[in-house]
Design an enzyme around this catalytic site. Structure first.
Site, mmCIF file in Angstrom:
data_model
loop_
_atom_site.group_PDB
_atom_site.id
_atom_site.type_symbol
_atom_site.label_atom_id
_atom_site.label_comp_id
_atom_site.label_asym_id
_atom_site.label_seq_id
_atom_site.Cartn_x
_atom_site.Cartn_y
_atom_site.Cartn_z
ATOM 1 N N HIS A 170 -2.875 6.795 -0.970
ATOM 2 C CA HIS A 170 -3.826 7.420 -0.040
ATOM 3 C C HIS A 170 -3.186 8.128 1.144
ATOM 4 O O HIS A 170 -3.811 8.282 2.187
ATOM 5 C CB HIS A 170 -4.856 6.380 0.447
ATOM 6 C CG HIS A 170 -5.624 5.779 -0.701
ATOM 7 N ND1 HIS A 170 -6.361 4.631 -0.600
ATOM 8 C CD2 HIS A 170 -5.752 6.178 -1.992
ATOM 9 C CE1 HIS A 170 -6.907 4.344 -1.761
ATOM 10 N NE2 HIS A 170 -6.545 5.270 -2.631
ATOM 11 N N TYR A 220 -0.823 7.200 3.146
ATOM 12 C CA TYR A 220 -0.314 6.411 4.261
ATOM 13 C C TYR A 220 1.216 6.426 4.205
ATOM 14 O O TYR A 220 1.805 7.131 3.384
ATOM 15 C CB TYR A 220 -0.941 5.010 4.255
ATOM 16 C CG TYR A 220 -2.430 5.097 4.518
ATOM 17 C CD1 TYR A 220 -2.896 5.575 5.750
ATOM 18 C CD2 TYR A 220 -3.369 4.788 3.542
ATOM 19 C CE1 TYR A 220 -4.260 5.728 6.001
ATOM 20 C CE2 TYR A 220 -4.736 4.935 3.780
ATOM 21 C CZ TYR A 220 -5.171 5.400 5.010
ATOM 22 O OH TYR A 220 -6.510 5.568 5.260
ATOM 23 N N HIS A 235 0.843 -1.203 0.000
ATOM 24 C CA HIS A 235 0.000 0.000 0.000
ATOM 25 C C HIS A 235 0.879 1.255 0.000
ATOM 26 O O HIS A 235 1.391 1.670 1.036
ATOM 27 C CB HIS A 235 -0.900 -0.009 1.235
ATOM 28 C CG HIS A 235 -2.062 0.941 1.170
ATOM 29 N ND1 HIS A 235 -2.211 1.878 0.165
ATOM 30 C CD2 HIS A 235 -3.143 1.083 1.973
ATOM 31 C CE1 HIS A 235 -3.335 2.558 0.370
ATOM 32 N NE2 HIS A 235 -3.917 2.092 1.458
HETATM 33 C C1 FMN Z 1 -15.258 1.194 3.033
HETATM 34 C C2 FMN Z 1 -14.006 1.467 2.242
HETATM 35 C C3 FMN Z 1 -12.780 1.066 2.731
HETATM 36 C C4 FMN Z 1 -11.604 1.279 1.986
HETATM 37 N N1 FMN Z 1 -10.420 0.792 2.445
HETATM 38 C C5 FMN Z 1 -9.331 0.834 1.652
HETATM 39 C C6 FMN Z 1 -8.159 0.120 1.993
HETATM 40 O O1 FMN Z 1 -8.115 -0.618 2.970
HETATM 41 N N2 FMN Z 1 -7.083 0.262 1.175
HETATM 42 C C7 FMN Z 1 -7.124 1.025 0.035
HETATM 43 O O2 FMN Z 1 -6.112 1.116 -0.666
HETATM 44 N N3 FMN Z 1 -8.247 1.649 -0.332
HETATM 45 C C8 FMN Z 1 -9.351 1.550 0.422
HETATM 46 N N4 FMN Z 1 -10.523 2.117 -0.010
HETATM 47 C C9 FMN Z 1 -10.571 2.690 -1.352
HETATM 48 C C10 FMN Z 1 -11.066 1.640 -2.365
HETATM 49 O O3 FMN Z 1 -10.122 0.584 -2.488
HETATM 50 C C11 FMN Z 1 -11.294 2.256 -3.753
HETATM 51 O O4 FMN Z 1 -10.059 2.690 -4.259
HETATM 52 C C12 FMN Z 1 -12.271 3.424 -3.711
HETATM 53 O O5 FMN Z 1 -13.405 3.088 -2.947
HETATM 54 C C13 FMN Z 1 -12.691 3.849 -5.110
HETATM 55 O O6 FMN Z 1 -13.308 2.794 -5.787
HETATM 56 P P1 FMN Z 1 -14.930 2.670 -5.910
HETATM 57 O O7 FMN Z 1 -15.428 3.928 -6.511
HETATM 58 O O8 FMN Z 1 -15.146 1.455 -6.770
HETATM 59 O O9 FMN Z 1 -15.456 2.458 -4.515
HETATM 60 C C14 FMN Z 1 -11.681 1.941 0.745
HETATM 61 C C15 FMN Z 1 -12.922 2.379 0.280
HETATM 62 C C16 FMN Z 1 -14.071 2.129 0.992
HETATM 63 C C17 FMN Z 1 -15.402 2.555 0.411
#
Ligand code: FMN
Length: 368
Positions: free
Chosen positions: A187, A189, A184
């Site tokens: 975002h 981190y 990762h």
């Molecule tokens: C509930 C939730 C938890 C997430 N946790 C992570 C995570 O653990 N690691 C990460 O890289 N992105 C995380 N994301 C981002 C998602 O992986 C994804 O990149 C983002 O939701 C955009 O895609 P989508 O429009 O299909 O939801 C999270 C998103 C949501 C909604």
């Protein structure tokens, strides 16, 4: 003919289709005691149901390489054997369904020690009586948002320890039955905090120039690649832009799409097989032009200019939209997040709509 349901080969691994589940924290593990960071029933049903729905590859949520690296106290962890045992139950089920199990290995850095989102997600005090929080670390002593607790600047010895923790976590991930490890780096981190000059103000070999800011990322990749089998793929998630420069800030203050292409070439040379291309998360209150597939252009650039395989993510919600992204050669696969939360059997339904095939459990054969 649909291409979304074509298998995809990475090293010696064949992923059955191109519709994958994005990593999504569930903040649902025990926060205290012997089961801290251990996957439980919630995690099992969450991942099992998406595998039953035909998802080709599931990237398990950000899983912390150390207790300090958790975003919240309830995050999954992968720093002990008890955690490995519980994850094995999930990977075993996914393997039975033909879904490839991947795991996102993570350290939250200055964005660690926050509450579950449904309790506001704010920083948890490190020293408050009864507080669940802990002191955070970062490349530089800068808070994420004004008023947030100040992270401690990592020493070079502590950086080396973080690198070892990622390698240990990868070893454990393999023992837990995962076939894909994802680092990762996105975002905002810890690894992302090193990448961007906005959060990295170090003057040693880990800060300043582009080469220095990507040093931690490459050291983690090398350490993980050294323990991760040659025949299994390694992914890296990056925020292709922190959206600071795009919003008019000086180009030296942020991480950009150009930086991502440069980084991708390096990652490829260091044994990364696929870049998972997201954006944002480094700084609060940044204007992001969110819309359907808004991050796809960043993935496409990496695929074309760096020659690295990519997965596109972000507001991909429709089978025809997903099909077009892969068919047009803009990405090798699509990752779905929230759509898979809404629709666990999205992939099966998409196959029906597009004329592809995914295996349906024999128990459900009468409902074909
Ligand atoms: C509930 C939730 C938890 C997430 N946790 C992570 C995570 O653990 N690691 C990460 O890289 N992105 C995380 N994301 C981002 C998602 O992986 C994804 O990149 C983002 O939701 C955009 O895609 P989508 O429009 O299909 O939801 C999270 C998103 C949501 C909604």
């Amino acid at each position: 003919m649909s291409v979304l349901f074509d298998p995809y080969v990475l090293r010696s691994l064949t992923v059955p289709n191109r519709v994958w589940m994005a990593p999504m924290c569930q903040y649902s593990a025990d926060a205290h005691g012997p089961d801290t960071g251990v996957a439980g029933d919630w995690h099992f049903q969450h991942y099992a149901s998406r595998a039953t729905g035909g998802t080709g590859l599931i990237l398990l949520e950000a899983t912390a390489v150390s207790p300090e690296g958790r975003i919240s106290p309830a995050d999954l962890g992968i720093w002990n054997d008890r955690q490995v045992e519980a994850l094995r139950r999930i990977t075993g089920f996914l393997a039975d369904r033909g879904t490839v199990a991947g795991i996102q290995l993570a350290h939250a850095g200055r964005k660690a020690s926050t509450d579950r989102p449904w309790r506001g997600g704010g920083p948890l005090e490190a020293d408050g009586a009864g507080s669940e929080g802990w002191p955070t670390v970062a490349p530089s002593p800068l808070p994420f948002a004004d008023g947030d607790p100040l992270p401690a600047e990592l020493t070079t010895e502590q950086i080396a320890e973080v690198v070892r923790q990622f390698a240990d976590a990868a070893r454990r991930a393999l023992a837990a039955g995962f076939q894909v490890a994802e680092i990762h780096g996105a975002h905002g981190y810890l690894i992302g905090q090193f990448l961007s000059p906005h959060s990295n103000r170090r003057t040693d070999e880990y800060g300043g120039s582009f080469e220095n800011r990507i040093r931690l990322a490459l050291e983690v990749v090398d350490a993980v690649r050294a323990v991760w089998p040659e025949d299994l793929p390694l992914f890296f998630r990056v925020s292709a832009t922190d959206w600071l420069t795009e919003n008019g800030a000086d180009e030296r203050t942020g991480w950009t799409g150009d930086d991502t292409v440069r980084l991708a070439r390096e990652l490829r040379a260091h044994g990364v097989d696929l870049l998972d291309v997201s954006t944002g998360g480094l700084a609060p209150d940044v204007d992001i032009p969110v819309g359907p597939g808004y991050q796809v252009p960043f993935a496409e650039r990496v695929r074309t200019e760096a020659g690295l395989a990519v997965a596109a993510v972000g507001l991909i919600t429709d089978p025809v939209q997903a099909e077009k992204i892969v068919a047009d050669g803009r990405a090798d696969a699509v990752l779905l997040g929230r759509e898979l939360l809404r629709t666990p059997y999205f992939v099966r339904d998409a196959a029906r709509e597009l004329g592809g095939e995914v295996p349906v459990p024999q128990q459900y054969g009468r409902a074909l």
